[in-house]
Design a protein around this motif. Structure first.
Motif, PDB file in Angstrom:
ATOM      1  N   ILE A  11       0.851  -1.052   0.044  1.00 14.11           N
ATOM      2  CA  ILE A  11       0.095  -0.062   0.126  1.00 14.11           C
ATOM      3  C   ILE A  11       0.909   1.083  -0.034  1.00 14.11           C
ATOM      4  CG2 ILE A  11      -2.102  -1.092   1.166  1.00 14.11           C
ATOM      5  CD1 ILE A  11      -1.214  -0.035   3.694  1.00 14.11           C
ATOM      6  N   SER A  12       2.010   1.157  -0.535  1.00 14.07           N
ATOM      7  CA  SER A  12       3.045   2.311  -0.452  1.00 14.07           C
ATOM      8  C   SER A  12       3.555   2.494  -1.985  1.00 14.07           C
ATOM      9  CB  SER A  12       4.074   2.119   0.559  1.00 14.07           C
ATOM     10  OG  SER A  12       4.837   0.985   0.188  1.00 14.07           O
ATOM     11  N   TYR A  13       4.551   2.208  -2.152  1.00 14.18           N
ATOM     12  CA  TYR A  13       5.218   2.328  -3.631  1.00 14.18           C
ATOM     13  C   TYR A  13       4.394   1.482  -4.545  1.00 14.18           C
ATOM     14  CZ  TYR A  13       8.728   4.784  -0.973  1.00 14.18           C
ATOM     15  OH  TYR A  13       9.562   5.499  -0.091  1.00 14.18           O
ATOM     16  N   ARG A  14       3.983   0.302  -4.322  1.00 12.02           N
ATOM     17  CA  ARG A  14       3.332  -0.595  -5.277  1.00 12.02           C
ATOM     18  C   ARG A  14       2.006  -1.128  -4.566  1.00 12.02           C
ATOM     19  NH1 ARG A  14       7.676  -4.773  -6.709  1.00 12.02           N
ATOM     20  NH2 ARG A  14       9.205  -3.597  -5.905  1.00 12.02           N
ATOM     21  N   THR A  15       0.873  -1.135  -5.148  1.00 12.47           N
ATOM     22  CA  THR A  15      -0.160  -1.944  -4.943  1.00 12.47           C
ATOM     23  C   THR A  15      -0.420  -3.300  -5.703  1.00 12.47           C
ATOM     24  OG1 THR A  15      -1.667  -0.508  -6.297  1.00 12.47           O
ATOM     25  CG2 THR A  15      -1.320   0.026  -3.929  1.00 12.47           C
ATOM     26  N   GLY A  16       0.080  -3.343  -6.812  1.00 16.57           N
ATOM     27  CA  GLY A  16       0.018  -4.725  -7.435  1.00 16.57           C
ATOM     28  C   GLY A  16      -1.370  -4.852  -7.973  1.00 16.57           C
ATOM     29  N   ASN A  17      -1.818  -5.982  -7.646  1.00 16.65           N
ATOM     30  CA  ASN A  17      -3.215  -6.493  -7.973  1.00 16.65           C
ATOM     31  C   ASN A  17      -4.086  -6.347  -6.838  1.00 16.65           C
ATOM     32  OD1 ASN A  17      -2.414  -6.908 -10.922  1.00 16.65           O
ATOM     33  ND2 ASN A  17      -1.829  -8.942 -10.308  1.00 16.65           N
ATOM     34  N   MET A  18      -3.929  -5.699  -5.741  1.00 16.48           N
ATOM     35  CA  MET A  18      -4.650  -5.591  -4.415  1.00 16.48           C
ATOM     36  C   MET A  18      -6.146  -4.827  -4.998  1.00 16.48           C
ATOM     37  SD  MET A  18      -2.017  -4.601  -1.614  1.00 16.48           S
ATOM     38  CE  MET A  18      -3.390  -4.940  -0.301  1.00 16.48           C
ATOM     39  N   THR A  19      -7.038  -5.553  -4.243  1.00 11.78           N
ATOM     40  CA  THR A  19      -8.426  -4.920  -4.580  1.00 11.78           C
ATOM     41  C   THR A  19      -8.435  -3.685  -3.461  1.00 11.78           C
ATOM     42  OG1 THR A  19      -9.356  -6.246  -2.858  1.00 11.78           O
ATOM     43  CG2 THR A  19      -9.448  -6.936  -5.180  1.00 11.78           C
ATOM     44  N   GLU A  20      -9.679  -2.946  -3.464  1.00 11.17           N
ATOM     45  CA  GLU A  20      -9.836  -1.977  -2.578  1.00 11.17           C
ATOM     46  C   GLU A  20      -9.991  -2.550  -1.170  1.00 11.17           C
ATOM     47  OE1 GLU A  20      -9.677   1.612  -1.094  1.00 11.17           O
ATOM     48  OE2 GLU A  20      -9.358   1.200  -3.160  1.00 11.17           O
ATOM     49  N   GLU A  21     -10.877  -3.758  -1.054  1.00 11.82           N
ATOM     50  CA  GLU A  21     -10.861  -4.415   0.064  1.00 11.82           C
ATOM     51  C   GLU A  21      -9.608  -4.727   0.638  1.00 11.82           C
ATOM     52  OE1 GLU A  21     -12.462  -4.869  -2.499  1.00 11.82           O
ATOM     53  OE2 GLU A  21     -14.388  -4.327  -2.124  1.00 11.82           O
ATOM     54  N   GLY A  22      -8.681  -5.207  -0.183  1.00 15.60           N
ATOM     55  CA  GLY A  22      -7.343  -5.709   0.376  1.00 15.60           C
ATOM     56  C   GLY A  22      -6.409  -4.538   0.835  1.00 15.60           C
ATOM     57  N   ILE A  23      -6.688  -3.484  -0.060  1.00 19.62           N
ATOM     58  CA  ILE A  23      -5.879  -2.205   0.545  1.00 19.62           C
ATOM     59  C   ILE A  23      -6.397  -1.795   1.977  1.00 19.62           C
ATOM     60  CG2 ILE A  23      -5.521   0.127  -0.027  1.00 19.62           C
ATOM     61  CD1 ILE A  23      -5.455  -0.387  -2.901  1.00 19.62           C
ATOM     62  N   GLN A  24      -7.706  -1.755   2.175  1.00 23.00           N
ATOM     63  CA  GLN A  24      -8.279  -1.278   3.689  1.00 23.00           C
ATOM     64  C   GLN A  24      -7.594  -2.090   4.665  1.00 23.00           C
ATOM     65  OE1 GLN A  24      -9.447   1.627   3.952  1.00 23.00           O
ATOM     66  NE2 GLN A  24      -9.263   1.991   1.999  1.00 23.00           N
ATOM     67  N   ARG A  25      -7.752  -3.612   4.453  1.00 22.79           N
ATOM     68  CA  ARG A  25      -7.429  -4.570   5.473  1.00 22.79           C
ATOM     69  C   ARG A  25      -5.891  -4.241   5.607  1.00 22.79           C
ATOM     70  NH1 ARG A  25     -10.331  -8.258   2.298  1.00 22.79           N
ATOM     71  NH2 ARG A  25      -8.294  -8.894   1.373  1.00 22.79           N
ATOM     72  N   GLN A  26      -4.994  -4.116   4.792  1.00 20.20           N
ATOM     73  CA  GLN A  26      -3.503  -3.823   4.811  1.00 20.20           C
ATOM     74  C   GLN A  26      -3.202  -2.313   5.684  1.00 20.20           C
ATOM     75  OE1 GLN A  26      -1.477  -6.229   4.380  1.00 20.20           O
ATOM     76  NE2 GLN A  26       0.229  -5.079   5.419  1.00 20.20           N
ATOM     77  N   ARG A  27      -4.216  -1.602   5.660  1.00 20.61           N
ATOM     78  CA  ARG A  27      -4.223  -0.192   5.962  1.00 20.61           C
ATOM     79  C   ARG A  27      -4.482  -0.435   7.504  1.00 20.61           C
ATOM     80  NH1 ARG A  27      -7.351   4.531   7.037  1.00 20.61           N
ATOM     81  NH2 ARG A  27      -6.343   6.086   6.628  1.00 20.61           N
ATOM     82  N   GLN A  28      -5.294  -1.316   8.003  1.00 26.82           N
ATOM     83  CA  GLN A  28      -5.394  -1.288   9.523  1.00 26.82           C
ATOM     84  C   GLN A  28      -4.367  -2.015   9.893  1.00 26.82           C
ATOM     85  OE1 GLN A  28      -8.013  -0.143  10.880  1.00 26.82           O
ATOM     86  NE2 GLN A  28      -8.498   0.848   9.125  1.00 26.82           N
ATOM     87  N   VAL A  29      -3.653  -3.035   9.210  1.00 23.91           N
ATOM     88  CA  VAL A  29      -2.574  -3.647   9.692  1.00 23.91           C
ATOM     89  C   VAL A  29      -1.490  -2.682  10.181  1.00 23.91           C
ATOM     90  CG1 VAL A  29      -0.567  -5.398   9.458  1.00 23.91           C
ATOM     91  CG2 VAL A  29      -3.165  -5.922   8.798  1.00 23.91           C
ATOM     92  N   LEU A  30      -1.260  -1.772   9.108  1.00 24.87           N
ATOM     93  CA  LEU A  30      -0.175  -0.693   9.185  1.00 24.87           C
ATOM     94  C   LEU A  30      -0.650   0.146  10.395  1.00 24.87           C
ATOM     95  CD1 LEU A  30       2.295   1.129   8.327  1.00 24.87           C
ATOM     96  CD2 LEU A  30       0.710   2.059   6.698  1.00 24.87           C
ATOM     97  N   ILE A  31      -1.766   0.673  10.406  1.00 23.25           N
ATOM     98  CA  ILE A  31      -2.334   1.380  11.613  1.00 23.25           C
ATOM     99  C   ILE A  31      -1.858   0.956  12.850  1.00 23.25           C
ATOM    100  CG2 ILE A  31      -4.313   2.384  12.798  1.00 23.25           C
ATOM    101  CD1 ILE A  31      -5.421   3.081   9.975  1.00 23.25           C
ATOM    102  N   ALA A  32      -2.163  -0.575  12.990  1.00 22.53           N
ATOM    103  CA  ALA A  32      -2.047  -1.135  14.362  1.00 22.53           C
ATOM    104  C   ALA A  32      -0.333  -1.172  14.433  1.00 22.53           C
ATOM    105  CB  ALA A  32      -2.420  -2.543  14.347  1.00 22.53           C
TER     106      ALA A  32
END
Length: 478
Positions: A208-229
């Motif tokens: 969710i930084s320099y590259r997102t690859g084929n991540m869906t919007e839902e996947g991006i939001q899940r990873q965002r919560q991991v980063l926030i934690a």
């Protein structure tokens, strides 16, 4: 008696009128003389040939003073600062450096976080070093022969000739070989625990930084919560252990963390993560850590970048790491364009501040001048490059403008060294008049291309950008 009073007031009135007339008659005489006196009797910051032209522009045409002094004025006006003059003056201002204890091999762009770790460690411990820059896209064969991994950073110790690579091992070797300098591993276990927390933050940003690859919007939001934690845990740790990551002093933990966390504070809002890492309300302890690191001269004066540089490089890195067959996915390309727009806004704020801010510190000006003088050929070539590889959206000048580019850079270098406001050069070294529109365009281009810490430290970059914008404004007002 009344007659005497009237006569006295009449004389006073005539004297008053005479004084006013004398003032206007002498005005054109006094003003030019003040310029002459300022040139020849006020102690300058640089030699006369570096400042006389500016002070004498208004004085010489007035034909003030005796003939001998007028000839001296006319002669001084012909003495423009040449590069050799600037180099000689710079040598006088350069302090004597101690013998280097080692050679640091790092990347040319100043973007490699592993190199920055060692770079900061050297400055924090006060170890003198030489520097050799390695092009990561075209590493010289001698470097690949010297370093088995072929990676940067590496150091070669002057006394033993031993070569060490891998950033963590280099930092440990600095402690072992220079025990008299402040230690980076005073408490190895605390350092290890702190490094683990910051590593978790960096790892959580992947995707969710320099590259997102084929991540869906839902996947991006899940990873965002991991980063926030992960950031929550880091902030909690700093609240207990701060102000630095492992206590009251800078350690290897800070050297390891700051290269990525520094750029993330500017870049993370532009990525898919869309997180303000330096949010004092959400993460107050982390915000204090940023402030404490910025106040550290060993970091801020040379190793740190600045907001514009990290913002401007964001779309470059997005396209470098996130493209598929040379093309970014639609959403990623939109974020790259948005980052370019933000970079322009940051540069506009910098320009507006340049017109009102106080002058830059002398050390920053001299560092900027030294870098500009030593790299002037490369800067000229970049301004007139017809096939640029990056920042292609910036407007460059045609190769026929090389001479005016050189004259503009020379004026900037002179102004940095003297501390005087720059003035648009009247002509280039061939005697051809300089177009003020070209001068302004050159200044704005160089300001946009300038990158810290690639080209120089952040304070020096600020001094150079400020001087460039002042000259651009002067040229546009000419």
């Amino acid at each position: 008696m009344p007659g005497c009073a009237a006569d006295g007031s009449g004389r006073c009135g005539r004297l008053f009128l005479f004084a006013i007339a004398a003032f206007f008659l002498l005005a054109d005489f006094v003003a030019p003389w003040s310029s002459v006196l300022r040139v020849f009797f006020v102690r300058p910051l640089l030699r006369p040939r570096l400042h006389a032209h500016r002070e004498l522009l208004n004085a010489a045409p007035k034909r003030v003073g005796p003939p001998r002094l007028r000839r001296r004025v006319q002669e001084s006006m012909q003495l423009k600062p040449q590069w050799s003059d600037l180099e000689a003056e710079l040598t006088k201002t350069s302090p004597t450096e101690p013998a280097p204890a080692l050679t640091l091999y790092r990347d040319t762009n100043g973007w490699c976080p592993f190199c920055e770790r060692v770079w900061l460690g050297l400055h924090k411990k006060g170890i003198p070093y030489n520097e050799v820059l390695i092009n990561l896209y075209d590493k010289p064969q001698w470097y690949k022969d010297m370093v088995p991994t072929t990676l940067v950073p590496a150091v070669k110790f002057a006394e033993s000739g031993e070569i060490v690579w891998e950033s963590e091992e280099i930092l440990r070797q600095l402690d072992a070989r220079f025990p008299e300098a402040p230690p980076l591993y005073a408490d190895p276990e605390r350092v290890k625990a702190a490094v683990a927390l910051t590593t978790d933050v960096v790892n959580a940003s992947m995707g969710i930084s320099y590259r997102t690859g084929n991540m869906t919007e839902e996947g991006i939001q899940r990873q965002r919560q991991v980063l926030i934690a992960a950031i929550d845990k880091l902030d909690f740790h700093l609240e207990r252990e701060g102000p630095f990551l492992a206590g009251k002093e800078v350690t290897a933990a800070d050297c390891t963390a700051v290269p990525m966390l520094e750029r993330f504070q500017f870049q993370m809002p532009l990525f898919a993560a869309a997180i303000e890492l330096r949010d004092a309300e959400r993460w107050p302890a982390l915000a204090r850590w940023y402030d404490t690191m910025k106040a550290l001269p060993a970091y801020q004066d040379r190793v740190a970048g600045d907001e514009y540089s990290w913002t401007a490089v964001s779309p470059v890195l997005m396209r470098l790491f996130g493209s598929q067959n040379g093309t970014l996915p639609k959403a990623a390309e939109a974020r790259a364009h948005a980052a370019e727009a933000v970079a322009k806004q940051v540069l506009a704020v910098t320009e507006a501040r340049a017109r009102t801010a106080v002058s830059s510190p002398r050390a920053a000006r001299l560092e900027a001048a030294a870098k500009l003088i030593s790299n002037r050929a490369a800067v000229v070539a970049d301004v007139v490059n017809t096939e640029p590889k990056s920042q292609k959206e910036l407007q460059r000048l045609p190769p026929s403008k090389e001479a005016v580019v050189e004259a503009t850079l020379r004026e900037i270098a002179s102004a940095l060294m003297s501390g005087c406001p720059p003035q648009p050069p009247e002509c280039d070294h061939t005697g051809t008049p300089c177009d003020v529109a070209d001068v302004a365009a050159i200044c704005r281009f160089v300001a946009a291309r300038l990158c810290a810490p690639r080209d120089m430290g952040a304070p020096a970059a600020d001094a150079l950008r400020r001087t460039l914008f002042i000259l651009a404004h002067a040229a546009e007002q000419a």
